[in-house]
Design an enzyme around this catalytic site. Structure first.
Site, short mmCIF file in Angstrom:
data_model
loop_
_atom_site.label_atom_id
_atom_site.label_comp_id
_atom_site.label_asym_id
_atom_site.label_seq_id
_atom_site.Cartn_x
_atom_site.Cartn_y
_atom_site.Cartn_z
CE LYS A 250 -1.52 1.71 4.07
NZ LYS A 250 -1.20 3.13 4.37
CG ASN A 251 2.50 2.63 3.60
OD1 ASN A 251 1.34 3.03 3.48
ND2 ASN A 251 3.01 2.27 4.76
CB CYS B 123 -2.90 11.07 12.47
SG CYS B 123 -2.71 9.37 11.94
NE ARG C 212 1.57 9.88 10.91
CZ ARG C 212 1.13 9.01 10.00
NH1 ARG C 212 -0.14 8.62 10.04
NH2 ARG C 212 1.93 8.59 9.04
CG ASP D 60 3.44 1.15 9.77
OD1 ASP D 60 3.69 1.39 8.57
OD2 ASP D 60 3.25 2.05 10.61
NE ARG E 264 -6.46 4.80 5.62
CZ ARG E 264 -5.62 5.62 6.26
NH1 ARG E 264 -5.83 5.92 7.52
NH2 ARG E 264 -4.57 6.12 5.64
C1 EPZ Z 1 5.11 6.58 6.66
O1 EPZ Z 1 4.43 7.68 7.21
C2 EPZ Z 1 4.06 5.49 6.51
N1 EPZ Z 1 3.00 5.95 5.62
C3 EPZ Z 1 3.48 5.13 7.87
O2 EPZ Z 1 2.62 4.01 7.67
C4 EPZ Z 1 4.62 4.70 8.81
O3 EPZ Z 1 4.09 4.47 10.08
C5 EPZ Z 1 5.68 5.81 8.87
O4 EPZ Z 1 6.16 6.12 7.54
C6 EPZ Z 1 6.89 5.42 9.73
O5 EPZ Z 1 7.48 4.27 9.20
C7 EPZ Z 1 3.18 5.89 4.30
O6 EPZ Z 1 4.20 5.46 3.80
C8 EPZ Z 1 2.03 6.37 3.44
P1 EPZ Z 1 7.47 9.72 8.66
P2 EPZ Z 1 5.13 9.15 7.22
O7 EPZ Z 1 7.41 11.07 8.03
O8 EPZ Z 1 5.89 9.35 5.97
C9 EPZ Z 1 8.49 12.63 12.21
C10 EPZ Z 1 0.63 2.78 7.86
O9 EPZ Z 1 0.08 2.27 8.86
N2 EPZ Z 1 8.26 13.72 11.26
O10 EPZ Z 1 8.53 8.78 8.21
O11 EPZ Z 1 4.10 10.16 7.59
C11 EPZ Z 1 7.21 11.92 12.62
O12 EPZ Z 1 6.59 12.61 13.69
C12 EPZ Z 1 1.21 4.18 7.95
O13 EPZ Z 1 0.76 2.21 6.76
C13 EPZ Z 1 8.54 15.04 11.65
O14 EPZ Z 1 8.97 15.29 12.77
O15 EPZ Z 1 6.11 8.98 8.44
C14 EPZ Z 1 7.70 10.56 13.01
O16 EPZ Z 1 8.16 10.58 14.34
C15 EPZ Z 1 0.93 4.82 9.29
N3 EPZ Z 1 8.31 16.05 10.76
C16 EPZ Z 1 8.89 10.33 12.08
O17 EPZ Z 1 9.23 11.61 11.55
C17 EPZ Z 1 7.83 15.80 9.49
O18 EPZ Z 1 7.68 16.77 8.71
C18 EPZ Z 1 8.62 9.39 10.95
O19 EPZ Z 1 7.51 9.90 10.24
C19 EPZ Z 1 7.57 14.46 9.12
C20 EPZ Z 1 7.80 13.44 10.01
#
Ligand code: EPZ
Length: 432
Positions: free
Chosen positions: A22-23, A116, A121, A310, A402
């Site tokens: 999916k991702n 969320c 996030r 996840d 989803r």
């Molecule tokens: C991706 O989300 C995945 N979604 C998420 O999967 C997954 O949990 C996550 O990566 C972590 O592995 C998709 O790929 C569509 P991040 P993403 O930006 O990109 C911090 C599922 O269940 N951060 O890598 O949103 C954030 O708070 C979903 O399939 C900032 O601080 O995750 C977190 O602690 C849920 N500032 C860390 O980075 C930002 O601007 C990782 O988040 C962005 C992120």
């Protein structure tokens, strides 16, 4: 409203095929907006998130068509550079449209993702990173209104702290079509990001450092629309490995096919083997041999190749079946524990302190009515229902739809007593 009704105690046997990721699919769809042509993506799962994102693409002028072999995206007429709140709030990866539309059109008006089920996030890295590449970023009434100089982003250098999957993808989408060179430091190296970079490269993007923490990209004037195939879903694979370990017949192997085991990262595999479950890994399949008893193995989530956040909800259910106490600590999202109170209704003994849940294993779970709160929480409730005594009703499974393709069909073909039913959330329980 729909629910899944699961009668526990039926062992999981046989073979489960892993669906496409999916991702990764969402990032490939965003990349298909960049070229003026028709992209064909193979192995795109039939999921709500894919449907939602298809609507987001159509709003920009793209034509998105489901074919037998996958998804066809004709981006020839992309010209309306907007992604509305009504859709972005449903699926936060729609925020990829910011980078895609800046790359393709030089301007974008994209809703901030909003809340969320857990968090925080933030998207600060996306915005600061794009500004570092020369984009003008303004916030207006809950929308990001962005503009690049003529000819696209001018390029630059930006370090992600922390490393972020979404921010890495968004910056690459914007920088792939532009004038300058861009360097992203502490880039995400999740397999989803690697597959996305491989597609960009195949489209003609000038990328270096794929799969490393430092990615460099030189903007080009145009990219080619191509045919590309998606990778298997690593989170579904991990979910089904856990299902086999807790619901399989001890000593009777369960086969998981069409998989990409090394996308799970070595920490998950190591922790899984430590539970005592047999885990034989071949090129594109994993054979799990359920153990007589499960060792309590504590885990801490981390960005790839660490233990995936996840999979922490699903691991909690495995610990409920273990012969002792262990902890799950989420270092990526500090409060991703909405599933714990629902699992407690099934008899889970656990308590959450900060970003850590302590699970006291060995108690027999009992069926109950429970409610999904987010995608991975909902599948942990299904896993628990499979091993609970009696019947479990998992409500609000639009969360589950989803990210898990044909879940009840796959599980029922492997011996699980599970069916989908309509229900009225506000009717008296005995009527459901
Ligand atoms: C991706 O989300 C995945 N979604 C998420 O999967 C997954 O949990 C996550 O990566 C972590 O592995 C998709 O790929 C569509 P991040 P993403 O930006 O990109 C911090 C599922 O269940 N951060 O890598 O949103 C954030 O708070 C979903 O399939 C900032 O601080 O995750 C977190 O602690 C849920 N500032 C860390 O980075 C930002 O601007 C990782 O988040 C962005 C992120």
């Amino acid at each position: 409203m729909e629910k899944l009704v699961i009668k526990g105690g039926h062992p999981l046997r046989g073979t489960l095929a892993i669906s496409a990721s999916k991702n990764a699919a969402l990032s490939l769809m965003a990349a298909a907006v960049l070229p003026q042509g028709v992209t064909h993506l193979a192995r795109i799962p039939k999921l709500r998130d894919i449907t939602t994102f298809s609507h987001v693409l159509r709003i920009t002028g793209a034509a998105v068509t489901r074919k037998d072999t996958g998804l066809q995206i004709d981006a020839t007429r992309v010209g309306f550079p907007e992604a509305p709140y009504e859709l972005v709030k449903k699926m936060r990866a729609s925020f990829y449209m910011l980078g895609a539309l800046l790359g393709r059109c030089g301007r974008a008006r994209v809703s901030l993702p909003g809340g969320c089920a857990w968090g925080p996030r933030p998207v600060n890295l996306h915005l600061e990173g794009l500004a570092a590449l020369g984009a003008q970023i303004d916030l207006e009434e809950g929308y990001v209104v962005a503009q690049t100089p003529r000819g696209g982003v001018s390029g630059g250098s930006y370090r992600l702290e922390p490393s972020s999957v979404g921010a890495t993808i968004n910056l690459l989408l914007a920088a792939s079509l532009g004038r300058g060179g861009t360097r992203i430091e502490n880039a995400a190296i999740e397999p989803d990001v690697v597959v996305f970079c491989e597609m960009l490269s195949a489209m003609g993007a000038r990328l270096a450092g794929i799969g490393t923490r430092t990615i460099e990209i030189e903007g080009v004037q145009e990219l080619k629309a191509i045919n590309f195939s998606n990778c298997p879903d690593r989170i579904e694979l991990g979910t089904f490995m856990i299902a086999a370990a807790i619901a399989g017949v001890p000593g009777q192997p369960v086969r998981l096919t069409h998989a990409h085991p090394d996308h799970l990262g070595e920490q998950f595999i190591a922790a899984f083997k430590e539970t005592g479950a047999g885990c034989a890994i071949a090129d594109n399949e994993v054979i799990v041999t359920p153990p007589e008893s499960i060792n309590p193995v504590s885990i801490e989530t981390a960005i790839y190749p660490g233990f995936p956040t996840d999979l922490q909800a699903q691991w909690t259910v495995l610990l409920a079946c273990a012969n002792g106490k262990a902890t799950v600590t989420d270092q990526v999202y500090g409060d991703r524990f909405n599933h714990i109170p629902e699992l407690a209704r099934l008899g889970l003994r656990a308590n959450v302190v900060g970003n850590q849940v302590t699970v006291y294993g060995g108690s027999q779970l009992s069926g109950a009515r429970v409610m999904s709160t987010d995608l991975r929480a909902s599948v942990s409730l299904v896993l628990a229902g499979m091993i609970a005594q009696g019947t479990t009703h998992v409500g609000r499974i639009y969360h589950l739809d989803r990210g898990y393709e044909h879940l009840e069909k796959k599980l029922s073909q492997c011996g699980i007593d599970i069916r989908r039913e309509q229900y009225d959330e506000f009717a008296a329980p005995q009527q459901n």
